[in-house]
Scaffold this motif. Structure first.
Motif, PDB file in Angstrom:
ATOM      1  N   GLN A 128       0.838  -1.198   0.000  1.00 28.91           N
ATOM      2  CA  GLN A 128       0.000   0.000   0.000  1.00 28.91           C
ATOM      3  C   GLN A 128       0.875   1.250   0.000  1.00 28.91           C
ATOM      4  N   SER A 129       2.045   1.139   0.629  1.00 24.10           N
ATOM      5  CA  SER A 129       3.031   2.218   0.612  1.00 24.10           C
ATOM      6  C   SER A 129       4.415   1.607   0.804  1.00 24.10           C
ATOM      7  N   CYS A 130       5.425   2.357   0.386  1.00 26.49           N
ATOM      8  CA  CYS A 130       6.812   1.901   0.524  1.00 26.49           C
ATOM      9  C   CYS A 130       7.704   3.134   0.618  1.00 26.49           C
ATOM     10  N   HIS A 131       8.520   3.180   1.653  1.00 22.88           N
ATOM     11  CA  HIS A 131       9.427   4.312   1.855  1.00 22.88           C
ATOM     12  C   HIS A 131      10.784   3.755   2.264  1.00 22.88           C
ATOM     13  N   ASP A 132      11.842   4.214   1.586  1.00 19.77           N
ATOM     14  CA  ASP A 132      13.181   3.786   1.976  1.00 19.77           C
ATOM     15  C   ASP A 132      13.537   4.380   3.334  1.00 19.77           C
TER      16      ASP A 132
END
Length: 167
Positions: free
Chosen positions: A50-54
């Motif tokens: 649904q979301s992805c953040h490094d």
């Protein structure tokens, strides 16, 4: 969280903000990094994320805050579920800049598929999003270490930009 956190505080934003110098710089563990990035790519392709953040400058704490800002949601996190090596302090877990890590959000119904895809990669289910815009983190000793409105974190995050770029 996808990826393992190490006490790699050399050059960290956290230490710099506190006038400290760390002696262990982040390092890339190439084999694991390659598998991690491939699994993230597959998870995106299968619409599992649904979301992805490094997790980079500022570490896990900043990535969680930036994700909360982006989704306009609160979070409820338990750091005991994070894969770690040599971490015994909440601040090191929150602000280490270990490489090849991500904060992702998934639907509950996709957890089994996600787990299968990431079976050879360290990951932990840290918590869930909240609709009330509360940013709450329970530390590795089980105590609440952060409990703030997301808006307060956003103001702190924006403050340097306002200071340096306002007319």
């Amino acid at each position: 969280i996808v990826g393992k956190t190490y006490p790699e505080m050399g050059g960290s934003e956290y230490f710099a903000a506190n006038g400290l110098t760390g002696n262990i710089p982040p390092r890339v563990r190439m084999s694991l990094a390659k598998r991690t990035f491939a699994a993230i790519e597959q998870a995106i392709g299968k619409n599992l994320l649904q979301s992805c953040h490094d997790i980079s400058d500022g570490g896990l704490g900043c990535a969680l805050a930036e994700s909360a800002f982006a989704g306009n949601l609160g979070i409820d996190i338990d750091l005991t579920a994070a894969p770690v090596s040599g971490i015994f302090r909440d601040d090191f877990l929150l602000f280490s800049e270990s490489q090849s890590r991500f904060i992702v959000s998934i639907r509950k119904k996709d957890l089994q598929a996600f787990t299968g895809l990431f079976r050879s990669i360290p990951f932990g289910v840290l918590g869930k999003t909240r609709k009330d815009n509360r940013f709450k983190i329970r530390g590795i000793q089980g105590k609440i270490v952060v409990d703030l409105p997301v808006e307060r974190l956003l103001e702190a995050w924006q403050a340097p930009f306002k200071e340096h770029f306002s007319g």
